[in-house]
Design a protein around this motif. Sequence first.
Motif, PDB file in Angstrom:
ATOM      1  N   LYS A 120      -5.836   0.142   1.527  1.00 48.16           N
ATOM      2  CA  LYS A 120      -4.707   0.967   1.935  1.00 48.16           C
ATOM      3  C   LYS A 120      -4.800   1.305   3.421  1.00 48.16           C
ATOM      4  O   LYS A 120      -4.566   2.430   3.843  1.00 48.16           O
ATOM      5  CB  LYS A 120      -4.656   2.240   1.091  1.00 48.16           C
ATOM      6  CG  LYS A 120      -4.451   1.977  -0.401  1.00 48.16           C
ATOM      7  CD  LYS A 120      -4.459   3.264  -1.199  1.00 48.16           C
ATOM      8  CE  LYS A 120      -4.247   2.970  -2.690  1.00 48.16           C
ATOM      9  NZ  LYS A 120      -4.278   4.205  -3.507  1.00 48.16           N
ATOM     10  N   LEU A 143       0.539   1.050   5.883  1.00 54.07           N
ATOM     11  CA  LEU A 143       1.701   1.301   5.039  1.00 54.07           C
ATOM     12  C   LEU A 143       2.900   0.606   5.655  1.00 54.07           C
ATOM     13  O   LEU A 143       3.146   0.719   6.861  1.00 54.07           O
ATOM     14  CB  LEU A 143       1.972   2.797   4.926  1.00 54.07           C
ATOM     15  CG  LEU A 143       3.160   3.153   4.025  1.00 54.07           C
ATOM     16  CD1 LEU A 143       2.707   3.218   2.573  1.00 54.07           C
ATOM     17  CD2 LEU A 143       3.791   4.482   4.444  1.00 54.07           C
ATOM     18  N   MET A 167       7.693   1.857  -0.349  1.00 51.36           N
ATOM     19  CA  MET A 167       6.463   1.822   0.435  1.00 51.36           C
ATOM     20  C   MET A 167       5.434   0.892  -0.203  1.00 51.36           C
ATOM     21  O   MET A 167       5.268   0.882  -1.427  1.00 51.36           O
ATOM     22  CB  MET A 167       5.882   3.231   0.568  1.00 51.36           C
ATOM     23  CG  MET A 167       6.782   4.201   1.311  1.00 51.36           C
ATOM     24  SD  MET A 167       5.981   5.814   1.613  1.00 51.36           S
ATOM     25  CE  MET A 167       5.736   6.389  -0.068  1.00 51.36           C
ATOM     26  N   PHE A 215       1.291  -0.734   0.448  1.00 49.19           N
ATOM     27  CA  PHE A 215       0.023  -0.726   1.179  1.00 49.19           C
ATOM     28  C   PHE A 215      -0.416  -2.154   1.474  1.00 49.19           C
ATOM     29  O   PHE A 215      -0.092  -3.094   0.733  1.00 49.19           O
ATOM     30  CB  PHE A 215      -1.066  -0.025   0.374  1.00 49.19           C
ATOM     31  CG  PHE A 215      -0.965   1.474   0.378  1.00 49.19           C
ATOM     32  CD1 PHE A 215      -0.996   2.176   1.578  1.00 49.19           C
ATOM     33  CD2 PHE A 215      -0.864   2.183  -0.805  1.00 49.19           C
ATOM     34  CE1 PHE A 215      -0.910   3.559   1.593  1.00 49.19           C
ATOM     35  CE2 PHE A 215      -0.794   3.570  -0.807  1.00 49.19           C
ATOM     36  CZ  PHE A 215      -0.809   4.252   0.400  1.00 49.19           C
TER      37      PHE A 215
END
Length: 511
Positions: A153, A156, A170, A172
């Motif tokens: 992660k 983003l 969204m 990652f």
Amino acid sequence: MACLVGLLATVGRTRTERPVQAAVGRPAAGVEPHWQLFLDDHVIERSTGFRRVVHPPRPRGVVLEPDQPWETQGLSIMHVGRRRDGKFECYYRVHGERVLSDTHAYAVSDDGIHWTKPDLGLVPAPGGGKSNLLPCGAPFDVGFLGTSPDPGKRYLLGLGDHPRGFKMEMFFARELPDWQNDPKWKDKLTRAGTKPSYKLGLNFWDQATREWVFMRQSPNPPPTRCIARWSTKDLKNWEVRSVLYPDAHDSSDPRSFDEAYGMHAMVTEGLVLGFIEWFKGDQTRPDLAVLERELIGRVHMKGPMETRIAVSRDGGFTWDRTVSREAWIPHGSQPNSYDRLVVMYASPVRNGDEDWIYATVIDGDHASGMGYGRPGRSRGALYTQKHNRYVSLQAGNTAQVLITKPIRVTGRTLQLNVDGSRGEVKVGVGIDKPITIFDTVGHLPSYMVRDRQNRTHLEPGFQVGQCRAIHANSIEHTVEWKDSDLQVLQGKTVRLYIMVRDANVFGFRFK
């Protein structure tokens, strides 16, 4: 004198000294130890005789121009980073009549100054043909600059097919996509959640509250714009609270009315550093209310914008504004200056011993073209500064001694970010000891380095006079003592006594 000694001794007995943590959170394995920067008084016990000085970065001018047919109203730099091949890459928002609101494009550079906009073949140009337009929104580095605990992660990205072009979904990513060579870039993304506005993103992970945080303007906060902390635990449900307002020390003169217009935030050196878009509006124009009036008042009032800095040590809930009373990046002095408005959406990029700051600059006052003047052009500008040199404590030609709060020695060496090229700096290391004065036990480490009886809190071998004088201009100068090694104090709680004459100190760390 006896009364003063008695008072100080009483203060010493009733006060519990706790060592300042060397960092807010521990650096991950393989990451350099945090610096204690002098942006606030978090680690400082006494700074009598010093001046805290804000150091503006050096302007290098406009480096990214809106030169594509669809960039008719300009561009805003949203992210700059380094690729695996060493090249700089830039994601920027496009402004123009022929593109939707959340349209972004891509540029690359060998040196960070001269940029090219490659044909990516991912999104057709308005009207057809190749372009450098991207199918995503601006990326946010929530790993290196945002303390994300999961390496998968690190970044983003926003995607989506909203009719107005908003990228509300969204995702990652461990790495940013290789737009020019990887047609399967989408397979490497992991779905994260949704956001309520295309203007939102993520700045950092707050371990204390276990939530993702984004700092930006608060929605409709009367009577003035202010900064809000937007947060989410599950990347679906969001909470917003206003956290930073202009205060009684800021201008309420209607000719130059201070407002905190927005903020870009990043985690660095164990704290949250906020780059505030500081707006100075002219509220004397009664006709502006005709254009538009919301709860925040005259949203289209005229005025310049500069960048200021503030510090948070609790995940963005409270902000220390010690150094935000003046500009870090000042705006241009003339109404048509190329940098009349200066806005930061992108975090600085480390380049050698410098931080390179890419800002969006506009050559006209806020709301130009809406009732007065021509519309301004937004472009990308570069500013440079030696690493971590936002603010220093400065002493003149009379030597002053900076005394820190108790701090644990966590490394084998002590390093300073220091400019002693026109003067000198020396460091002593001491451990608090009670001193008996007139039959009174005094705990007075903050008020004396050596008393009249020649007693001192400084450790043998680590007195100021035993330190090798520092005349260097270095972002990481290792302090040396003539006959002692700091390793013998490792793990102990000490105070640093930093003697400064005609020099600037920006921070320190144990390494």
